[in-house]
Design a protein around this motif. Sequence first.
Motif, PDB file in Angstrom:
ATOM      1  N   ALA A 190       0.827  -1.208   0.000  1.00  0.00           N
ATOM      2  CA  ALA A 190       0.000   0.000   0.000  1.00  0.00           C
ATOM      3  C   ALA A 190       0.862   1.259   0.000  1.00  0.00           C
ATOM      4  O   ALA A 190       0.531   2.254  -0.664  1.00  0.00           O
ATOM      5  CB  ALA A 190      -0.929  -0.008   1.215  1.00  0.00           C
ATOM      6  N   LEU A 191       1.965   1.236   0.727  1.00  0.00           N
ATOM      7  CA  LEU A 191       2.885   2.377   0.752  1.00  0.00           C
ATOM      8  C   LEU A 191       3.441   2.659  -0.639  1.00  0.00           C
ATOM      9  O   LEU A 191       3.461   3.814  -1.092  1.00  0.00           O
ATOM     10  CB  LEU A 191       4.030   2.098   1.723  1.00  0.00           C
ATOM     11  N   GLY A 192       3.902   1.607  -1.324  1.00  0.00           N
ATOM     12  CA  GLY A 192       4.446   1.795  -2.660  1.00  0.00           C
ATOM     13  C   GLY A 192       3.419   2.348  -3.625  1.00  0.00           C
ATOM     14  O   GLY A 192       3.711   3.268  -4.421  1.00  0.00           O
ATOM     15  N   LEU A 193       2.203   1.812  -3.572  1.00  0.00           N
ATOM     16  CA  LEU A 193       1.148   2.334  -4.436  1.00  0.00           C
ATOM     17  C   LEU A 193       0.800   3.774  -4.068  1.00  0.00           C
ATOM     18  O   LEU A 193       0.490   4.589  -4.947  1.00  0.00           O
ATOM     19  CB  LEU A 193      -0.098   1.452  -4.329  1.00  0.00           C
ATOM     20  N   GLY A 194       0.872   4.084  -2.774  1.00  0.00           N
ATOM     21  CA  GLY A 194       0.601   5.451  -2.348  1.00  0.00           C
ATOM     22  C   GLY A 194       1.613   6.430  -2.912  1.00  0.00           C
ATOM     23  O   GLY A 194       1.267   7.546  -3.312  1.00  0.00           O
ATOM     24  N   ALA A 195       2.889   6.024  -2.956  1.00  0.00           N
ATOM     25  CA  ALA A 195       3.925   6.884  -3.531  1.00  0.00           C
ATOM     26  C   ALA A 195       3.716   7.064  -5.034  1.00  0.00           C
ATOM     27  O   ALA A 195       4.027   8.128  -5.586  1.00  0.00           O
ATOM     28  CB  ALA A 195       5.303   6.285  -3.261  1.00  0.00           C
ATOM     29  N   ALA A 196       3.191   6.043  -5.688  1.00  0.00           N
ATOM     30  CA  ALA A 196       2.990   6.117  -7.142  1.00  0.00           C
ATOM     31  C   ALA A 196       1.709   6.865  -7.500  1.00  0.00           C
ATOM     32  O   ALA A 196       1.699   7.676  -8.434  1.00  0.00           O
ATOM     33  CB  ALA A 196       2.954   4.704  -7.729  1.00  0.00           C
ATOM     34  N   LEU A 197       0.624   6.615  -6.765  1.00  0.00           N
ATOM     35  CA  LEU A 197      -0.675   7.178  -7.134  1.00  0.00           C
ATOM     36  C   LEU A 197      -1.010   8.461  -6.386  1.00  0.00           C
ATOM     37  O   LEU A 197      -1.837   9.248  -6.846  1.00  0.00           O
ATOM     38  CB  LEU A 197      -1.772   6.135  -6.882  1.00  0.00           C
ATOM     39  N   ARG A 198      -0.451   8.648  -5.188  1.00  0.00           N
ATOM     40  CA  ARG A 198      -0.550   9.887  -4.414  1.00  0.00           C
ATOM     41  C   ARG A 198      -1.962  10.233  -3.965  1.00  0.00           C
ATOM     42  O   ARG A 198      -2.225  11.365  -3.585  1.00  0.00           O
ATOM     43  CB  ARG A 198       0.031  11.063  -5.223  1.00  0.00           C
ATOM     44  N   SER A 199      -2.861   9.297  -4.001  1.00  0.00           N
ATOM     45  CA  SER A 199      -4.236   9.542  -3.589  1.00  0.00           C
ATOM     46  C   SER A 199      -4.743   8.326  -2.826  1.00  0.00           C
ATOM     47  O   SER A 199      -4.675   7.198  -3.331  1.00  0.00           O
ATOM     48  CB  SER A 199      -5.136   9.799  -4.806  1.00  0.00           C
ATOM     49  N   ALA A 200      -5.268   8.551  -1.630  1.00  0.00           N
ATOM     50  CA  ALA A 200      -5.763   7.437  -0.817  1.00  0.00           C
ATOM     51  C   ALA A 200      -6.905   6.717  -1.519  1.00  0.00           C
ATOM     52  O   ALA A 200      -7.008   5.485  -1.474  1.00  0.00           O
ATOM     53  CB  ALA A 200      -6.215   7.957   0.550  1.00  0.00           C
ATOM     54  N   VAL A 201      -7.781   7.469  -2.182  1.00  0.00           N
ATOM     55  CA  VAL A 201      -8.913   6.860  -2.885  1.00  0.00           C
ATOM     56  C   VAL A 201      -8.431   5.978  -4.021  1.00  0.00           C
ATOM     57  O   VAL A 201      -8.907   4.844  -4.198  1.00  0.00           O
ATOM     58  CB  VAL A 201      -9.876   7.945  -3.409  1.00  0.00           C
ATOM     59  N   LEU A 202      -7.474   6.474  -4.799  1.00  0.00           N
ATOM     60  CA  LEU A 202      -6.947   5.681  -5.909  1.00  0.00           C
ATOM     61  C   LEU A 202      -6.238   4.424  -5.408  1.00  0.00           C
ATOM     62  O   LEU A 202      -6.361   3.348  -5.998  1.00  0.00           O
ATOM     63  CB  LEU A 202      -5.985   6.521  -6.743  1.00  0.00           C
ATOM     64  N   VAL A 203      -5.495   4.561  -4.327  1.00  0.00           N
ATOM     65  CA  VAL A 203      -4.773   3.403  -3.780  1.00  0.00           C
ATOM     66  C   VAL A 203      -5.756   2.356  -3.272  1.00  0.00           C
ATOM     67  O   VAL A 203      -5.602   1.158  -3.536  1.00  0.00           O
ATOM     68  CB  VAL A 203      -3.823   3.837  -2.647  1.00  0.00           C
ATOM     69  N   LEU A 204      -6.776   2.788  -2.547  1.00  0.00           N
ATOM     70  CA  LEU A 204      -7.781   1.844  -2.045  1.00  0.00           C
ATOM     71  C   LEU A 204      -8.483   1.127  -3.194  1.00  0.00           C
ATOM     72  O   LEU A 204      -8.749  -0.074  -3.135  1.00  0.00           O
ATOM     73  CB  LEU A 204      -8.796   2.569  -1.171  1.00  0.00           C
ATOM     74  N   THR A 205      -8.785   1.881  -4.246  1.00  0.00           N
ATOM     75  CA  THR A 205      -9.429   1.277  -5.415  1.00  0.00           C
ATOM     76  C   THR A 205      -8.520   0.244  -6.060  1.00  0.00           C
ATOM     77  O   THR A 205      -8.950  -0.872  -6.382  1.00  0.00           O
ATOM     78  CB  THR A 205      -9.799   2.362  -6.447  1.00  0.00           C
ATOM     79  N   ALA A 206      -7.252   0.615  -6.240  1.00  0.00           N
ATOM     80  CA  ALA A 206      -6.294  -0.307  -6.857  1.00  0.00           C
ATOM     81  C   ALA A 206      -6.113  -1.561  -6.007  1.00  0.00           C
ATOM     82  O   ALA A 206      -6.046  -2.687  -6.533  1.00  0.00           O
ATOM     83  CB  ALA A 206      -4.951   0.398  -7.064  1.00  0.00           C
ATOM     84  N   LEU A 207      -6.036  -1.389  -4.691  1.00  0.00           N
ATOM     85  CA  LEU A 207      -5.866  -2.544  -3.800  1.00  0.00           C
ATOM     86  C   LEU A 207      -7.102  -3.432  -3.790  1.00  0.00           C
ATOM     87  O   LEU A 207      -6.995  -4.665  -3.786  1.00  0.00           O
ATOM     88  CB  LEU A 207      -5.554  -2.063  -2.383  1.00  0.00           C
ATOM     89  N   PHE A 208      -8.279  -2.828  -3.785  1.00  0.00           N
ATOM     90  CA  PHE A 208      -9.513  -3.608  -3.807  1.00  0.00           C
ATOM     91  C   PHE A 208      -9.601  -4.435  -5.088  1.00  0.00           C
ATOM     92  O   PHE A 208      -9.970  -5.613  -5.055  1.00  0.00           O
ATOM     93  CB  PHE A 208     -10.715  -2.670  -3.698  1.00  0.00           C
TER      94      PHE A 208
END
Length: 279
Positions: A190-208
């Motif tokens: 999640a941290l790595g995706l957060g650094a790449a996407l920079r948005s909590a909503v986008l990261v949650l969507t990608a992880l889901f």
Amino acid sequence: MNTDTLEPVRVDGLAAERAGGDRVGGGLAGAVASEWTKMWSIRSTWWALLAGMLLMAATAAQLAIYAANANTNDDPADDPGVVTVGSILIGSVELVQYAVLAIGLLAITSEFTSGTIRPSLLQVPSRGRLLLAKAVVVGAVTFAASLLLGAVGVAVARPVLGEWGRLPAGETVGDVVSVATYFALIGILALGLGAALRSAVLVLTALFLTLMIIPLSLTEPDITLLDRIADAFPGVAGGHFLTADPEAPYPAAVGLLLLAGWAAAALFAGLTVLRRRDA
């Protein structure tokens, strides 16, 4: 007044690393200490931990009730028999993981939202060192917190299962440590995706999508090739690691390596974006 001084300054990631990466930030130990302080200074960390505790207690209790009720209803086909408390704990992971991974994604997306990423990069110009320090802290915090979550799950599930549960000490400790390892890697992912996407909503969507929706969609047609592709996704690989099912397509150790690979790939993607884009 000269308004030019109020304009944002472009930050070149690679240039900053070359110019000041070796002189600013106190080395990796200093960066880790700084990230540790920041981690516990934001309320989202505490809220995520509290949510994880409540989710673990509720989910473990619910699954234990289902197991006990299935053994005592009028349909013997439903009877799971005596189950281990560790299996109830592992079954709780699918829901509880979303509270835990919030710690990882908010460790960096909150800085982009608030603008505090700029002082962080001034203190530690090396993007690699900054992201590594965050990964160390996120991994340590999520692993330690997950040991506590595991203890909560065990403490709740055991009395609810009653005669339909057993608590082998060594196996249960192994299950708790395995769950903590899974949660730590998911937090780093999640941290790595957060650094790449920079948005909590986008990261949650990608992880889901990555952890649940895409693997389920691939396995729905029951086509062998698609099933094997789904087995490589992090949630499925983590599940094979946790259950150590002898009928799984690969050993538990391979599932752990696949999950670690996803976490490493996410960190690399995050580092690449940090180096190429302004803060």
